[in-house]
Design a protein around this motif. Structure first.
Motif, mmCIF file in Angstrom:
data_model
loop_
_atom_site.group_PDB
_atom_site.id
_atom_site.type_symbol
_atom_site.label_atom_id
_atom_site.label_comp_id
_atom_site.label_asym_id
_atom_site.label_seq_id
_atom_site.Cartn_x
_atom_site.Cartn_y
_atom_site.Cartn_z
ATOM 1 N N LEU A 1 0.870 -1.170 0.000
ATOM 2 C CA LEU A 1 0.000 0.000 0.000
ATOM 3 C C LEU A 1 0.910 1.223 0.000
ATOM 4 N N PHE A 2 0.637 2.149 -0.893
ATOM 5 C CA PHE A 2 1.406 3.388 -0.944
ATOM 6 C C PHE A 2 0.539 4.481 -0.351
ATOM 7 N N THR A 3 1.010 5.052 0.752
ATOM 8 C CA THR A 3 0.220 6.044 1.471
ATOM 9 C C THR A 3 0.914 7.402 1.425
ATOM 10 N N THR A 4 0.223 8.400 1.923
ATOM 11 C CA THR A 4 0.811 9.739 1.993
ATOM 12 C C THR A 4 1.986 9.790 2.964
ATOM 13 N N ARG A 5 2.150 8.746 3.761
ATOM 14 C CA ARG A 5 3.273 8.677 4.706
ATOM 15 C C ARG A 5 4.277 7.589 4.359
ATOM 16 N N GLY A 6 4.193 7.054 3.152
ATOM 17 C CA GLY A 6 5.153 6.046 2.726
ATOM 18 C C GLY A 6 4.513 4.714 2.410
ATOM 19 N N GLU A 7 5.362 3.719 2.177
ATOM 20 C CA GLU A 7 4.914 2.384 1.786
ATOM 21 C C GLU A 7 4.600 1.536 3.012
ATOM 22 N N VAL A 8 3.498 0.787 2.927
ATOM 23 C CA VAL A 8 3.096 -0.146 3.982
ATOM 24 C C VAL A 8 3.027 -1.531 3.349
ATOM 25 N N PRO A 9 3.769 -2.512 3.888
ATOM 26 C CA PRO A 9 3.673 -3.867 3.348
ATOM 27 C C PRO A 9 2.229 -4.373 3.434
ATOM 28 N N ALA A 10 1.769 -5.032 2.396
ATOM 29 C CA ALA A 10 0.375 -5.489 2.323
ATOM 30 C C ALA A 10 0.006 -6.460 3.432
ATOM 31 N N ASP A 11 0.973 -7.220 3.940
ATOM 32 C CA ASP A 11 0.652 -8.184 4.997
ATOM 33 C C ASP A 11 0.326 -7.513 6.334
ATOM 34 N N ARG A 12 0.478 -6.188 6.414
ATOM 35 C CA ARG A 12 0.113 -5.451 7.635
ATOM 36 C C ARG A 12 -1.347 -4.988 7.614
ATOM 37 N N LEU A 13 -2.055 -5.175 6.488
ATOM 38 C CA LEU A 13 -3.457 -4.774 6.390
ATOM 39 C C LEU A 13 -4.314 -5.716 7.237
ATOM 40 N N LEU A 14 -5.021 -5.146 8.220
ATOM 41 C CA LEU A 14 -5.852 -5.934 9.129
ATOM 42 C C LEU A 14 -7.338 -5.835 8.829
ATOM 43 N N GLY A 15 -7.768 -4.676 8.311
ATOM 44 C CA GLY A 15 -9.192 -4.491 8.085
ATOM 45 C C GLY A 15 -9.464 -3.316 7.176
ATOM 46 N N LEU A 16 -10.690 -3.289 6.664
ATOM 47 C CA LEU A 16 -11.109 -2.224 5.747
ATOM 48 C C LEU A 16 -12.585 -1.977 5.983
ATOM 49 N N GLY A 17 -12.916 -0.743 6.345
ATOM 50 C CA GLY A 17 -14.308 -0.448 6.654
ATOM 51 C C GLY A 17 -14.743 0.900 6.119
ATOM 52 N N ASP A 18 -15.887 1.363 6.591
ATOM 53 C CA ASP A 18 -16.451 2.647 6.163
ATOM 54 C C ASP A 18 -15.523 3.808 6.473
ATOM 55 N N HIS A 19 -14.860 3.736 7.603
ATOM 56 C CA HIS A 19 -14.076 4.862 8.094
ATOM 57 C C HIS A 19 -12.607 4.835 7.681
ATOM 58 N N ALA A 20 -12.015 3.644 7.631
ATOM 59 C CA ALA A 20 -10.568 3.582 7.386
ATOM 60 C C ALA A 20 -10.102 2.163 7.051
ATOM 61 N N ALA A 21 -8.865 2.108 6.591
ATOM 62 C CA ALA A 21 -8.134 0.846 6.483
ATOM 63 C C ALA A 21 -7.301 0.757 7.770
ATOM 64 N N VAL A 22 -7.289 -0.401 8.383
ATOM 65 C CA VAL A 22 -6.553 -0.581 9.624
ATOM 66 C C VAL A 22 -5.337 -1.460 9.346
ATOM 67 N N VAL A 23 -4.169 -0.989 9.819
ATOM 68 C CA VAL A 23 -2.920 -1.719 9.598
ATOM 69 C C VAL A 23 -2.262 -2.020 10.935
ATOM 70 N N ARG A 24 -1.513 -3.108 10.933
ATOM 71 C CA ARG A 24 -0.725 -3.492 12.098
ATOM 72 C C ARG A 24 0.513 -2.614 12.154
ATOM 73 N N THR A 25 0.897 -2.176 13.333
ATOM 74 C CA THR A 25 2.099 -1.361 13.456
ATOM 75 C C THR A 25 3.331 -2.243 13.290
ATOM 76 N N GLY A 26 4.385 -1.595 12.714
ATOM 77 C CA GLY A 26 5.682 -2.187 12.452
ATOM 78 C C GLY A 26 5.846 -3.559 12.889
#
Length: 138
Positions: A113-138
């Motif tokens: 995932l490429f975000t406004t704050r840099g790249e996030v490895p896809a395996d850190r994606l935990l959830g996706l909902g109405d409000h946000a995508a949730v990722v696991r920290t480092g």
């Protein structure tokens, strides 16, 4: 590898039909598997959105998406588009907004995932909902 933004607007075609079925509006993500589950498309001017299951996709590239058969296209269930989605950690810390997503065109597996704050490895994606995508920290 391809980016979600490169797929938007591409025609969806099938071998047994002269014209396209529609154009890609977005890709639906199954967070549990970490992969694309459906290609969402819109047909003519007054048609609603429909979906093509990922397993019905035969090829995807800069020229378009090729499906095995028009019979695979179905009614679009509700979904959340990952692009432009706010990103939060599981603790609720703001991590920017999703600008783009890289995925494997053969398997549909998310790569990054490429975000406004840099790249996030896809395996850190935990959830996706109405409000946000949730990722696991480092």
């Amino acid at each position: 590898m391809m980016l979600f933004t490169e797929v938007r607007g591409l025609p969806v075609t099938v071998p047994d039909r002269a014209g396209p079925l529609g154009t890609v509006t977005c890709l639906t993500v199954d967070v549990a598997s970490g992969a694309v589950s459906h290609v969402r498309l819109r047909g003519g001017r007054f048609r609603g959105e429909t979906v093509l299951p990922w397993d019905a996709v035969r090829a995807i590239g800069p020229e378009g998406v090729r499906a095995g058969s028009a019979d695979a296209v179905g009614t679009a269930p509700p979904c959340h588009d990952l692009l432009d989605r706010r990103v939060l950690t599981e603790a609720g810390t703001e991590q920017g907004t999703v600008l783009d997503v890289a995925f494997d065109t053969g398997t549909g597996r998310l790569l990054a995932l490429f975000t406004t704050r840099g790249e996030v490895p896809a395996d850190r994606l935990l959830g996706l909902g109405d409000h946000a995508a949730v990722v696991r920290t480092g």
